[in-house]
Scaffold this motif. Structure first.
Motif, mmCIF file in Angstrom:
data_model
loop_
_atom_site.group_PDB
_atom_site.id
_atom_site.type_symbol
_atom_site.label_atom_id
_atom_site.label_comp_id
_atom_site.label_asym_id
_atom_site.label_seq_id
_atom_site.Cartn_x
_atom_site.Cartn_y
_atom_site.Cartn_z
ATOM 1 N N UNK A 135 -44.823 58.076 23.703
ATOM 2 C CA UNK A 135 -44.001 58.854 24.829
ATOM 3 C C UNK A 135 -44.199 58.718 26.066
ATOM 4 N N UNK A 136 -45.081 57.841 26.482
ATOM 5 C CA UNK A 136 -45.210 57.513 27.907
ATOM 6 C C UNK A 136 -45.339 56.225 28.580
ATOM 7 N N UNK A 137 -44.124 55.792 29.737
ATOM 8 C CA UNK A 137 -44.217 53.924 29.608
ATOM 9 C C UNK A 137 -45.433 53.662 30.111
ATOM 10 N N UNK A 138 -45.374 52.707 30.113
ATOM 11 C CA UNK A 138 -46.715 51.308 30.810
ATOM 12 C C UNK A 138 -47.248 51.755 31.645
ATOM 13 N N UNK A 139 -48.147 51.883 32.463
ATOM 14 C CA UNK A 139 -48.801 51.375 33.382
ATOM 15 C C UNK A 139 -49.233 50.275 33.392
ATOM 16 N N UNK A 140 -49.140 49.752 35.321
ATOM 17 C CA UNK A 140 -49.354 48.560 35.292
ATOM 18 C C UNK A 140 -50.534 47.382 34.936
ATOM 19 N N UNK A 141 -51.778 48.510 34.347
ATOM 20 C CA UNK A 141 -52.981 48.238 33.766
ATOM 21 C C UNK A 141 -53.071 47.120 32.730
ATOM 22 N N UNK A 142 -51.924 48.268 32.453
ATOM 23 C CA UNK A 142 -51.695 48.205 30.934
ATOM 24 C C UNK A 142 -51.362 46.723 30.033
ATOM 25 N N UNK A 143 -50.398 46.098 31.039
ATOM 26 C CA UNK A 143 -49.737 45.311 30.899
ATOM 27 C C UNK A 143 -50.230 44.091 31.863
ATOM 28 N N UNK A 174 -11.940 48.744 15.853
ATOM 29 C CA UNK A 174 -10.760 48.878 15.329
ATOM 30 C C UNK A 174 -9.716 48.605 15.874
ATOM 31 N N UNK A 175 -9.165 49.450 16.494
ATOM 32 C CA UNK A 175 -8.257 49.777 17.822
ATOM 33 C C UNK A 175 -7.984 49.490 18.803
ATOM 34 N N UNK A 176 -8.998 48.133 19.846
ATOM 35 C CA UNK A 176 -9.362 47.557 20.750
ATOM 36 C C UNK A 176 -8.838 48.399 21.616
ATOM 37 N N UNK A 177 -9.925 49.452 21.737
ATOM 38 C CA UNK A 177 -9.524 50.917 23.155
ATOM 39 C C UNK A 177 -10.332 50.820 23.689
ATOM 40 N N UNK A 178 -10.567 50.166 25.090
ATOM 41 C CA UNK A 178 -11.738 50.375 25.695
ATOM 42 C C UNK A 178 -12.515 51.538 25.843
ATOM 43 N N UNK A 179 -13.721 51.296 26.303
ATOM 44 C CA UNK A 179 -14.756 52.636 26.133
ATOM 45 C C UNK A 179 -15.834 51.823 26.290
ATOM 46 N N UNK A 180 -16.636 53.066 27.507
ATOM 47 C CA UNK A 180 -17.606 53.141 27.505
ATOM 48 C C UNK A 180 -18.910 54.020 27.123
ATOM 49 N N UNK A 181 -19.937 54.049 26.786
ATOM 50 C CA UNK A 181 -21.272 55.004 26.754
ATOM 51 C C UNK A 181 -21.993 54.578 27.359
ATOM 52 N N UNK A 182 -23.174 55.352 27.717
ATOM 53 C CA UNK A 182 -23.722 55.168 27.997
ATOM 54 C C UNK A 182 -24.873 55.781 26.798
ATOM 55 N N UNK A 183 -26.066 55.735 26.961
ATOM 56 C CA UNK A 183 -27.372 55.617 26.075
ATOM 57 C C UNK A 183 -28.905 56.084 26.741
ATOM 58 N N UNK A 184 -28.727 56.938 27.005
ATOM 59 C CA UNK A 184 -30.121 57.135 27.450
ATOM 60 C C UNK A 184 -31.304 57.198 26.206
ATOM 61 N N UNK A 185 -32.233 56.466 26.261
ATOM 62 C CA UNK A 185 -33.207 56.023 25.279
ATOM 63 C C UNK A 185 -33.704 57.338 25.225
ATOM 64 N N UNK A 186 -34.574 57.750 24.002
ATOM 65 C CA UNK A 186 -35.801 59.185 24.376
ATOM 66 C C UNK A 186 -36.238 58.392 22.937
ATOM 67 N N UNK A 187 -37.807 59.507 22.958
ATOM 68 C CA UNK A 187 -38.679 59.175 21.812
ATOM 69 C C UNK A 187 -37.857 60.120 20.025
ATOM 70 N N UNK A 188 -37.947 59.012 19.539
ATOM 71 C CA UNK A 188 -37.050 59.336 17.806
ATOM 72 C C UNK A 188 -38.011 59.401 16.846
ATOM 73 N N UNK A 189 -37.750 59.060 15.941
ATOM 74 C CA UNK A 189 -36.137 59.568 15.082
ATOM 75 C C UNK A 189 -35.871 61.150 15.299
#
Length: 576
Positions: free
Chosen positions: A560-568, A288-303
């Motif tokens: 909660x685990x990343x893919x392994x190549x064989x799964x894809x 709303x105030x047109x103010x620059x801002x940078x947010x880093x979001x590292x995703x994890x398991x939720x909610x």
């Protein structure tokens, strides 16, 4: 000889598992190998099983290997949890102290080594991890001296005696295996190329990118898996006059970050899903105030608290639509540690060019996995502070009048001023306002202001929004985002070697969404598969929401685990 090796060390949290894996990885990185290291750990300070899986390769790989070649076990739990990953003929090296039991029914080479006893002989039982490294080195045909520079770097501040004791522990492990038969020829690694590369996590690259972009203030609240950004800059910022401020919560972090940017200092914050939720109202204030801002979001398991130390892609919709009301927002999704560095610099430039929030989205695997990175090209760094008010514009403000900070312009972007600039006085408020910032509920002004703000990104196409590899006409197009890049690349590589026409498109910008570019790739494929780590197919839904037309299949994983190549690979093979 091996062109790649998959090596894992495991034990209880607090036993030095990370430092063991890190020492092994850095040593081989310095020999010119490409390294990818992924840590499994529990959401507790001490205790509970943890492991560090490292892939050593003569070519760049950005994913863990499908199978293990070697497992170092400091307890029975490590064998019980991880032995199933070992390939036929794989190796277990275990501490004889706990009387290890090896699973039956699999061809496994087993070494029971008195890690603890040999470490005590070298000076302290705490050095059992160094004994394990020496044992590994011997089997792989490496030398104890491989670890000497790392050990010296890490322990020299404690005195030369400590360095010598650790090296003695390495040699004891090496000599023990030497007496048991020594190196195994088929486990010898082909030589690395000897080139010098950086070795870092995505979080390190984010932090270094912020530093290079000119950020000098980081208000933040610690949260897994984003805290490493804070920890990196706590050490680096004082050297350039910067400050990390640990706030009482994420609401304070984002509002302080907005305030610092309003004052003219480049500032950023970093968080994960729960923190991003708390920041939403204030992100709306920045819009709303047109103010620059940078947010880093590292995703994890939720909610909620969810899986704090596990991997997921479930914040995409929240990042784009979590704020109430409608504001312009840029959302970037780098895929590698190298991109984390360069995209972060872009994020600061975009924030000031378009005077809006920019969210840099990573995921746990990208942010916390260690990987070899080519040296950064600092000549690529350009700082663009956007449309700052000129001296002529400020001088034209009549005495007693306010500066039109929210002036209606053709591109929707108004000239910006910093506090204290003569002629730049104006109102700043979170309610709707007119050109000088005074609150206004006038219907015509409201419509015009909304159009102005939202129009800033209309028609904007950011660079590097989508990458594409593969044939122009594909039987299968695989679309991914974030750290899935490594597993998709490997799956496509295997399928291509089998004569399949498979392509890979990787999305790196979520807002403004690259609809036209992605549509072009979709149009040239018979089938499209979207690979992501969530339960509802958020990227696929965004594609449909933003007008990418076609029939899309999903491959989803949310344990909660990343893919392994064989799964894809296996899933893709079923489709082609």
């Amino acid at each position: 000889m091996l062109d790649q090796l998959s090596w894992k060390v495991g034990g209880q949290q607090g036993e030095g598992i990370d430092s063991t894996g890190n020492t092994f990885a850095i040593a081989l990185n310095r020999q010119g190998y490409y390294i990818y290291g992924y840590r499994h750990f529990s959401s507790r300070i001490k205790g509970g099983h943890t492991n560090y899986k490292i892939r050593v390769s003569t070519k760049q790989r950005l994913a863990s290997a499908d199978q293990l070649d070697m497992l170092l076990a400091f307890d029975q739990e490590t064998i019980d949890f991880n032995a199933h990953e070992l390939r036929e003929g794989g190796i277990i090296i275990a501490d004889s102290k706990f009387n290890p039991v090896v699973p039956e029914g699999k061809n496994i080479r087993f070494y029971s080594v008195p890690f603890t006893k040999l470490a005590e002989e070298a000076g302290s039982s705490i050095m059992k991890n160094m004994v394990a490294l020496g044992a590994s080195a011997c089997i792989l045909g490496l030398t104890p001296e491989l670890f000497e520079s790392i050990i010296s770097d890490r322990f020299s501040r404690k005195g030369q005696k400590v360095v010598e004791q650790n090296m003695e522990a390495v040699r004891k492990g090496f000599n023990f295996i030497q007496q048991e038969g020594g190196a195994i020829e088929e486990f010898r690694l082909e030589k690395g190329d000897g080139k010098k590369r950086l070795f870092m996590m995505g979080n390190d690259a984010l932090a270094l990118g912020a530093l290079a972009a000119g950020s000098r203030i980081m208000p933040a609240y610690p949260i897994t898996p984003a805290s490493d950004v804070m920890e990196y800059l706590i050490k680096k910022f004082p050297k350039v006059g910067g400050h990390v401020i640990q706030t009482e919560d994420e609401i304070a972090a984002i509002t302080m970050t907005i305030g610092a940017n309003f004052a003219g200092v480049r500032a950023h914050t970093a968080t994960s899903g729960p923190g991003l939720s708390l920041m939403m109202e204030a992100i709306g204030l920045a819009g709303m105030t047109e103010t620059p801002v940078v947010i880093m979001d590292t995703q994890r398991g939720g909610p909620s608290t969810g899986l704090p130390t596990k991997h997921e892609h479930s914040d995409f919709l929240a990042a784009l639509f979590g704020t109430h009301g409608e504001i312009p927002k840029i959302v970037l999704a780098p895929a590698t540690a190298e991109e984390c560095f360069y995209f972060t610099i872009d994020a600061f430039n975009y924030a000031e060019q378009y005077q809006c929030p920019v969210i840099v989205m990573t995921d746990l695997a990208l942010s916390m996995a260690d990987q070899s990175v080519e040296p950064f090209d600092y000549d690529r760094i350009k700082i663009d502070r956007g449309k700052l008010a000129t001296e002529e514009e400020l001088a034209a403000v009549a005495q007693g009048e306010l500066f039109k900070r929210y002036k209606f312009t053709e591109d929707g972007i108004s000239p910006r001023v910093f506090p204290g600039q003569k002629g730049g006085i104006h109102h700043v408020t979170g309610v709707e306002h007119n050109e000088v910032g005074r609150p206004s509920e006038d219907a015509a002004n409201r419509t015009k202001m909304m159009d102005k703000r939202l129009g800033k990104l209309k028609g904007v196409k950011l660079s590097n929004a989508v990458s594409y590899t593969g044939p122009e006409q594909a039987d299968l197009l695989v679309i991914g985002i974030g750290s899935t890049i490594g597993v998709i690349d490997e799956a496509v590589e295997r399928l291509t070697a089998e004569g399949k026409r498979v392509a890979h498109a990787h999305v790196r910008v979520l807002s403004p969404f690259p609809t036209e570019e992605l549509q072009n790739y979709v149009n040239h494929a018979k089938q499209v598969l979207v690979v992501e780590n969530n339960a509802t197919g958020q990227l696929k839904h965004l594609m449909q929401m933003f007008g990418v037309k076609g029939e899309f299949k999903s491959l989803l994983k949310y344990d909660g685990n990343p893919y392994l190549p064989f799964e894809v690979y296996n899933h893709c093979k079923e489709l082609v």
